[in-house]
Scaffold this active site. Structure first.
Site, PDB file in Angstrom:
ATOM      1  N   LYS A 134      80.097  44.387  31.468  1.00  0.00           N
ATOM      2  CA  LYS A 134      79.358  43.284  31.846  1.00  0.00           C
ATOM      3  C   LYS A 134      79.153  42.522  30.212  1.00  0.00           C
ATOM      4  CE  LYS A 134      77.531  42.603  35.054  1.00  0.00           C
ATOM      5  NZ  LYS A 134      78.028  42.010  36.402  1.00  0.00           N
ATOM      6  N   HIS A 178      81.364  50.813  45.685  1.00  0.00           N
ATOM      7  CA  HIS A 178      80.746  49.957  44.650  1.00  0.00           C
ATOM      8  C   HIS A 178      79.426  50.145  44.117  1.00  0.00           C
ATOM      9  CE1 HIS A 178      78.965  45.637  44.486  1.00  0.00           C
ATOM     10  NE2 HIS A 178      79.725  45.631  43.556  1.00  0.00           N
ATOM     11  N   ARG A 179      79.184  50.474  42.883  1.00  0.00           N
ATOM     12  CA  ARG A 179      78.052  51.086  42.208  1.00  0.00           C
ATOM     13  C   ARG A 179      77.502  52.394  42.901  1.00  0.00           C
ATOM     14  NH1 ARG A 179      74.962  45.333  42.310  1.00  0.00           N
ATOM     15  NH2 ARG A 179      76.604  43.703  41.860  1.00  0.00           N
ATOM     16  N   GLU A 196      83.070  48.243  35.006  1.00  0.00           N
ATOM     17  CA  GLU A 196      83.179  46.871  34.601  1.00  0.00           C
ATOM     18  C   GLU A 196      82.357  46.511  33.622  1.00  0.00           C
ATOM     19  OE1 GLU A 196      81.258  42.501  36.222  1.00  0.00           O
ATOM     20  OE2 GLU A 196      81.354  44.251  37.672  1.00  0.00           O
ATOM     21  N   ASP A 204      80.371  49.000  49.560  1.00  0.00           N
ATOM     22  CA  ASP A 204      79.142  49.495  49.385  1.00  0.00           C
ATOM     23  C   ASP A 204      79.100  50.800  50.214  1.00  0.00           C
ATOM     24  OD1 ASP A 204      78.175  47.714  47.584  1.00  0.00           O
ATOM     25  OD2 ASP A 204      77.578  46.383  49.171  1.00  0.00           O
TER      26      ASP A 204
END
Length: 244
Positions: free
Chosen positions: A112, A7-8, A110, A230
């Site tokens: 945005k 995640h990110r 994603e 994460d």
């Protein structure tokens, strides 16, 4: 096998949505990365989550008000120097794609565009995916349903996934109405029963953000399509223990 999407990047250990975070995710054993994209004032596709730069950098203002050159001067880990002191930049999506060409990771992008619509961003992102030959390795996700439909109008073969943070009945059927091949629900918004039903229906399920070991174990045990976490290193070690 349940895939692990960082995640990110490895956001639990490195500054989110930076090259340092993505590289750390690969080293941690992730099968892929998740990132967020927006457009700059000069129409560069950049990787950043928030609509403003305030939370993650030493700047202030909306992402779309900056040129890419201006964004590049900001310190992307300004508020996380307590655990990562090296200066990090906000990367362009093309920088991430260049790096992806050196490995085999998946990439969940994603869009945005649920609040700021960023007209034309879908085509720009899909054109860049094609330019780098990454069509088989990219999943496009968004909270904006119309955007997902538009992505498939541009390229019917692209993988899309519906993001949502409120529970609803028979989500796999709704995904089908959008032509989406995947669901990306907030973890608490989907039951194991609906995960299994969705996968049986042919819709991949990749919940976010799965950081607790008990949740990882539960999702690994039912062979959920993927988890978005994460802590890819933690997830990788746990998956290895379960498998062996």
């Amino acid at each position: 096998m349940t895939f692990i999407l960082a995640h990110r990047g490895s956001a639990g250990t490195h500054p989110e949505n930076t090259m340092e975070s993505f590289i750390a995710a690969e080293k941690a054993g992730a099968d892929g990365i998740e990132l967020d994209v927006q457009l700059t004032a000069d129409h560069e596709i950049v990787v950043i989550h928030d609509l403003t730069v305030d939370r993650t950098t030493n700047g202030s203002g909306y992402v779309h008000e900056f040129t890419f050159k201006e964004l590049s001067k900001l310190k992307a880990n300004y508020h996380s120097t307590h655990f990562f002191k090296k200066k990090c930049r906000i990367p362009a999506l093309r920088e991430v794609f260049t790096w992806l060409c050196s490995n085999s990771l998946l990439c969940n992008i994603e869009l945005k565009n649920a609040v700021t619509r960023y007209r034309g961003m879908e085509k720009m992102v899909i054109d860049l995916i094609r330019d780098y030959g990454l069509e088989k390795r990219v999943i496009l996700s968004s909270f904006n349903r119309q955007s997902l439909v538009h992505c498939l109008e541009i390229n019917p073969d692209i993988q899309t996934a519906l993001l949502y943070n409120e529970a609803f009945c028979r989500p796999w059927e709704y995904a089908g109405t959008l032509g989406a091949s995947g669901l990306h629900p907030k973890l608490k918004c989907i039951t194991d029963k609906d995960i299994l039903a969705s996968m049986e229906y042919g819709v991949a399920v990749r919940p976010y953000t799965v950081n607790k070991e008990k949740d990882m174990k539960r999702l690994f045990s039912i062979n959920c399509s993927a988890i978005i976490t994460d802590y890819p290193g933690r997830a990788y070690r746990l998956r290895e223990q379960i498998q062996y």
